[in-house]
Scaffold this active site. Structure first.
Site, PDB file in Angstrom:
ATOM      1  N   LYS A 141       2.731  -1.615  15.338  1.00  9.80           N
ATOM      2  CA  LYS A 141       2.553  -2.337  14.080  1.00  9.80           C
ATOM      3  C   LYS A 141       3.902  -2.829  13.597  1.00  9.80           C
ATOM      4  O   LYS A 141       4.903  -2.109  13.704  1.00  9.80           O
ATOM      5  CB  LYS A 141       1.919  -1.439  13.010  1.00  9.80           C
ATOM      6  CG  LYS A 141       1.683  -2.173  11.671  1.00  9.80           C
ATOM      7  CD  LYS A 141       0.852  -1.331  10.723  1.00  9.80           C
ATOM      8  CE  LYS A 141       1.641  -0.237  10.052  1.00  9.80           C
ATOM      9  NZ  LYS A 141       2.704  -0.783   9.133  1.00  9.80           N
ATOM     10  N   GLU A 210      -1.667  -4.635   2.424  1.00  9.04           N
ATOM     11  CA  GLU A 210      -1.274  -3.575   1.491  1.00  9.04           C
ATOM     12  C   GLU A 210      -1.053  -4.131   0.085  1.00  9.04           C
ATOM     13  O   GLU A 210      -0.409  -5.160  -0.108  1.00  9.04           O
ATOM     14  CB  GLU A 210       0.002  -2.878   1.970  1.00  9.04           C
ATOM     15  CG  GLU A 210       0.441  -1.753   1.037  1.00  9.04           C
ATOM     16  CD  GLU A 210       1.519  -0.856   1.601  1.00  9.04           C
ATOM     17  OE1 GLU A 210       1.956   0.052   0.871  1.00  9.04           O
ATOM     18  OE2 GLU A 210       1.922  -1.059   2.765  1.00  9.04           O
TER      19      GLU A 210
END
Length: 318
Positions: A141, A210
């Protein structure tokens, strides 16, 4: 020592590498990218959680989690650092290897730490290869949107699965003015959508969103052909991720928690209770009790005591 052939089968097979127990009798099938894409097509939410060592990965895997993320948040929750910018590549690889030993079913993803991928796509590829070869991760990631599309494309062309991370990107908190919600204005929401489309077209197989308004994250999710994993982005994402330490309540009272965290347990309180009880038992000599000790035949003990007494007597004479 018993010869190896005489050892119980479970002990012989697991004593050296499975300190927390034997493999489950109902072992799940290994989660792959195909599994995750199937969940996405069926609109079944993807459950993702962080882990930073063998025990935390072991419990996550046994609990049926789809994806385990070795997040760079371990800088704070496992290593006591101030923020994620402190953690090094070698730190991350060590923890990835620990997690990989425990995850027999879940799909594992490792966070590329700050400074290990930003310089060039070539640097990122070199780092990502180490995550797969040394860290034993199945994917990586990285934080960033449009500006990192060439990097994502480089990694995916090399056969390394990539999860992108957009919205609030903690490694860039200084540029964002702190840990601030993203996508709250029209312009910011459009940037979020553009980032999501860019990482998708670059080959990312999923994208973490996020700290964004739920409505915006839901609309972005509907515009994509890959799963979105929300953290503080509402229930309209394709899946969710939380930091395991946060959701377990494995921290002292008074620690700040983001609004989006639901605390599912109070590990700190239970651990504190148990350790306090142990300390008290040690101080009072209640522990170890007789059942915690190993017996010796009385005649052997008598012989040992006799030998000691004779040696003490000889010492006094000389």
């Amino acid at each position: 020592m018993l010869p190896r052939a005489a050892l119980p089968a479970v002990q012989a097979r697991n004593s050296s590498h499975s300190p927390l127990g034997v493999p489950s009798a109902n072992q799940r099938k290994k989660v792959t990218i195909n599994t995750l894409q199937s969940l996405y097509r069926k609109s079944e939410p993807i459950a993702m959680i962080t882990a930073h060592d063998f025990p935390s990965a072991h419990v996550a895997d046994q609990a049926g989690i789809d994806m385990v993320l070795v997040g760079d948040s371990l800088a704070m929750v496992a290593l006591g650092m101030e923020d994620t910018s402190e953690i090094t590549l070698e730190d991350m690889l060590l923890h990835c290897r620990s997690v990989a030993r425990a995850t027999k079913a879940a799909f594992t993803v490792g966070d590329l730490p700050m400074g290990s991928y930003e310089i060039s796509p070539e640097q990122a590829l070199e780092t990502a290869i180490r995550f797969v070869k040394e860290g034993r991760m199945q994917g990586v990631k990285l934080e960033g949107g449009i500006e990192f599309a060439p990097t994502i494309a480089k990694l995916t062309r090399a056969g390394i699965p990539v999860v992108a991370h957009i919205g609030l990107t903690p490694q860039r908190q200084n540029a964002l003015g702190g840990f601030r919600v993203q996508g709250k204005s029209t312009a910011s929401a459009l940037r979020l959508l553009q980032d999501a489309i860019a990482v998708q077209e670059a080959g990312a197989f999923a994208v973490v969103i996020e700290a964004a308004p739920a409505e915006i994250a839901s609309l972005v999710t509907k515009k994509l052909r890959i799963p979105t994993i929300g953290i503080g982005a509402g229930n309209g994402c394709s899946g969710q991720v939380l930091v395991q330490v946060d959701m377990l309540g494995n921290f002292p009272p008074g620690r700040f928690l983001p609004k989006f965290v639901k605390q599912y347990g109070n590990v700190w309180a239970e651990a504190s209770r148990a350790i306090t009880e142990y300390r008290n038992d040690v101080k009072s000599r209640a522990y170890p009790a007789l059942e915690h000790t190993y017996p010796i035949p009385k005649d052997e003990l008598s012989e040992f005591e006799k030998i000691i007494a004779e040696k003490e007597a000889e010492a006094k004479v000389t």
